[in-house]
Design an enzyme around this catalytic site. Structure first.
Site, mmCIF file in Angstrom:
data_model
loop_
_atom_site.group_PDB
_atom_site.id
_atom_site.type_symbol
_atom_site.label_atom_id
_atom_site.label_comp_id
_atom_site.label_asym_id
_atom_site.label_seq_id
_atom_site.Cartn_x
_atom_site.Cartn_y
_atom_site.Cartn_z
ATOM 1 N N GLY B 46 0.790 -1.228 0.000
ATOM 2 C CA GLY B 46 0.000 0.000 0.000
ATOM 3 C C GLY B 46 0.823 1.279 0.000
ATOM 4 O O GLY B 46 0.282 2.367 -0.178
ATOM 5 N N CYS B 255 -27.479 -9.742 -15.766
ATOM 6 C CA CYS B 255 -26.989 -9.406 -17.106
ATOM 7 C C CYS B 255 -27.970 -9.935 -18.148
ATOM 8 O O CYS B 255 -28.403 -11.083 -18.088
ATOM 9 C CB CYS B 255 -25.617 -10.025 -17.322
ATOM 10 S SG CYS B 255 -25.073 -9.999 -19.043
ATOM 11 N N CYS B 258 -25.907 -12.877 -20.414
ATOM 12 C CA CYS B 258 -25.491 -14.170 -19.865
ATOM 13 C C CYS B 258 -26.253 -14.546 -18.595
ATOM 14 O O CYS B 258 -26.085 -15.639 -18.070
ATOM 15 C CB CYS B 258 -23.993 -14.177 -19.590
ATOM 16 S SG CYS B 258 -23.532 -13.214 -18.137
ATOM 17 N N CYS B 280 -22.903 -7.344 -18.651
ATOM 18 C CA CYS B 280 -21.626 -7.413 -17.935
ATOM 19 C C CYS B 280 -20.630 -6.411 -18.526
ATOM 20 O O CYS B 280 -20.490 -6.327 -19.739
ATOM 21 C CB CYS B 280 -21.007 -8.800 -18.067
ATOM 22 S SG CYS B 280 -21.932 -10.114 -17.287
ATOM 23 N N CYS B 286 -18.675 -12.457 -19.569
ATOM 24 C CA CYS B 286 -19.999 -12.559 -20.171
ATOM 25 C C CYS B 286 -19.977 -13.615 -21.291
ATOM 26 O O CYS B 286 -20.832 -14.487 -21.368
ATOM 27 C CB CYS B 286 -20.408 -11.209 -20.729
ATOM 28 S SG CYS B 286 -22.173 -11.025 -20.998
HETATM 29 ZN ZN LIG Z 1 -23.068 -11.080 -18.902
#
Ligand SMILES: [Zn+2]
Ligand SMILES: Nc1ncnc2c1ncn2[C@@H]1O[C@H](COP(=O)(O)OP(=O)(O)O)[C@@H](O)[C@H]1O
Ligand SMILES: [Mg+2]
Lengths: 256, 294
Positions: B46, B255, B258, B280, B286
């Site tokens: 970090g 989505c 998909c 997506c 996807c």
């Molecule tokens: Zn998708």
């Protein structure tokens, strides 16, 4: 009460050839309000910023009494010093823009020290901010407004609230009434006097205005050319100044 | 730094290197310098490590920080994937991929699990990353505190002293203005209980994926010449308030291509009539889900 809260020994600070502070020593006792007066350029701001750890003096021993322990401020490492500065100490700058974050709301300005000290509950932070806005006589409705929409007097009061929110023991103030109109100054002075008394604060207040010093402080230090030329109880110094310069200062101011 | 999990069908094989370039464009001296910065960054999760960044043959907005890191870690056996906003086929992603094909001759892929190195702008793939993979982020502004404290000297001290009150001031302002934490991208995180870090402009939806991730995550800011890192299996926590806890974005629907209910969705306009659809943002995710279904 048998130990000074804050003790400064042999403080000196030069800027190039200018000796801003020359071998200054004094104590501050718990609950005491110390006024530092003197004309412009006499070294007041340099002294205040040095003892509050904002600038490094060339030489000094600075002791602070913390929970029955003596902390040596001039030897302290920076994280520890910063912790002290955002918890037990407060610093009110002459210009509110130096002491406020102008790009965040009044509430965030007050809340910052709380969040820096680990507060993580939004509603609690907000409630505390409202409490402190009211304590410095700012309408709580202004909590989400930016400081730049505030008058000079309000900005200065906001700066005080932002500092007092962590219940400090010691507050440093540099010309807190500096740029303000006379009527606004009077109100701020009353407020400061009340807060300092109610919260049992110790304070060191720098001002070129003897009237301000007379109203707020128990003890006075008069500075000239980087030196302390007179030091005593406020009433004593004002009624019976010893140094010629103090006599001049007192007579010129108290005539007005 | 390769550990191939190769399934040949989805790889564009290695090509001929342009003989005018050193492998992966940068000279070996520069790569060594960047690798040293990377090792330091991995050792201090970090923490922003300055490095002497090089000019790259592309504008800063194109992810030169990420490109320099990728150039420094690539080996001839690596399989590279490049995504921009989740997609492999945007101009930015295509040109970076081509750049490394030409200068390093390495194999490339669109498939997340096939890649050994993934350079990304604005997303973390939906497909869980694995040990041995490296995710390289392109970072525009590395300093999370800059928003409220423009002085670099001061922000460095804040990191050094763990003086992070200011980060919550920003979240406080969000809530006071919007009623909730309105930051949705570049949402600040605490890394391994020590350094506050800007995760680059990924959606906060992706923040939980950084936590305890088996892959190595490297961040490069080209313009500001900073590198930082999250080593594998590192604790990464999104900042919040007790009464306003961190939450990720959620959608009312899955989505529309998909059917995924667990991925970050983009609203796209499908035709001239302005028909909208939620799909997506991660095109590889996807597509691979759609293929399995059909
Ligand atoms: Zn998708
Ligand atoms: N940062 C600085 N650099 C150079 N000279 C300074 C600086 N700060 C103060 N001085 C000089 O130090 C002297 C004391 O200044 P200061 O402490 O501001 O006095 P006061 O607050 O009493 O007006 C002045 O001569 C001033 O010009
Ligand atoms: Mg001054």
């Amino acid at each position: 009460m048998n130990q000074p809260l804050f003790s400064v020994t042999n403080l000196s600070k030069k800027f190039g050839k200018t000796i801003a502070c020359n071998d200054i020593s004094f104590d501050l006792w718990p609950g005491e309000i110390l006024g530092i007066v003197g004309e412009s350029g006499s070294g007041k701001t340099t002294l205040l910023r040095s003892i509050a750890g904002l600038i490094k003096p060339d030489q000094a021993t600075i002791n602070y009494q913390h929970k029955n322990k003596t902390l040596n401020i001039d030897q302290m490492d920076e994280p520890e010093l910063r912790h002290l500065q955002r918890t037990e100490w407060a610093f009110v700058h002459q210009h509110p823009r130096d002491g406020l974050r102008m790009n965040v709301s009044a509430g965030a300005n007050i809340g910052e020290r709380l969040m820096a000290n680990g507060w993580r509950h939004y509603d609690d932070i907000r409630a505390e901010a409202i409490k402190w806005l009211e304590a410095v006589e700012i309408d709580a409705k202004r909590i989400d407004d930016l400081p730049r929409t505030f008058s000079g007097g309000m900005q200065q009061r906001l700066q005080i609230a932002r500092n007092l929110v962590t219940n400090p023991r010691l507050i440093f103030m540099d010309e807190p009434t500096g740029g303000l109109d006379v009527s606004v100054q009077a109100r701020l002075l009353d407020l400061l006097r009340g807060l300092v008394r109610d919260l049992g604060l110790s304070a060191i207040i720098v001002t070129h205005d003897l009237a301000v010093a007379r109203l707020l402080s128990n003890r006075l230090m008069v500075m000239k050319d980087g030196q302390v030329i007179e030091h005593g109880l406020t009433d004593q110094v004002l009624e019976d100044p010893q140094a010629a310069y103090s006599q001049l200062l007192v007579s010129s101011i108290l005539q007005v | 730094m390769s550990q191939s999990i190769i399934s040949p069908a989805i790889i564009s094989p290695a090509t001929q290197i342009d003989p005018n370039y050193n492998f992966a464009y940068l000279n070996e001296q520069t790569k060594k310098m960047i690798r040293r910065a990377l090792l330091k960054a991995i050792a201090i999760p970090g923490y922003q490590v300055p490095f002497a960044g090089r000019e790259m043959p592309m504008p800063y907005g194109w992810g030169t920080g990420g490109v320099q890191i990728t150039a420094s870690i690539l080996t001839p056996d690596d399989v590279l994937k490049v995504i921009d906003q989740g997609a492999d086929d945007t101009t930015n992603a295509v040109s970076i991929r081509k750049f490394f094909q030409r200068t390093a001759g390495i194999a490339t892929t669109l498939n997340t699990s096939t890649a050994t190195v993934i350079q990304t702008r604005h997303r973390i793939p939906e497909q869980k990353l694995q040990q041995g993979q490296i995710l390289v982020y392109q970072v525009p502004i590395p300093e999370p505190l800059r928003f409220l404290e423009p002085r670099e000297t001061e922000t460095r001290k804040m990191h050094a002293f763990e003086d992070y009150g200011l980060m919550h001031v920003k979240l406080y302002e969000d809530i006071s203005q919007h009623g909730h934490i309105a930051t949705t991208y570049a949402y600040p995180v605490m890394v391994e209980d020590r350094y506050v870090m800007d995760p680059s402009p990924i959606p906060k939806f992706d923040n939980p994926k950084m936590n305890n991730n088996p892959a190595l995550q490297l961040f490069g800011a080209g313009r500001e010449k900073r590198i930082y890192a999250i080593p594998p299996y590192t604790k990464v926590v999104s900042l919040d308030f007790e009464d306003h806890p961190f939450e990720i974005q959620a959608w009312d629907q899955p989505c529309e291509i998909c059917g995924a209910g667990d991925s970050f969705l983009d609203e796209v306009i499908m035709d001239d009539q302005g028909t909208r659809m939620f799909v997506c943002s991660d095109s590889d995710y996807c597509q691979s889900r759609s293929e399995v279904q059909s």
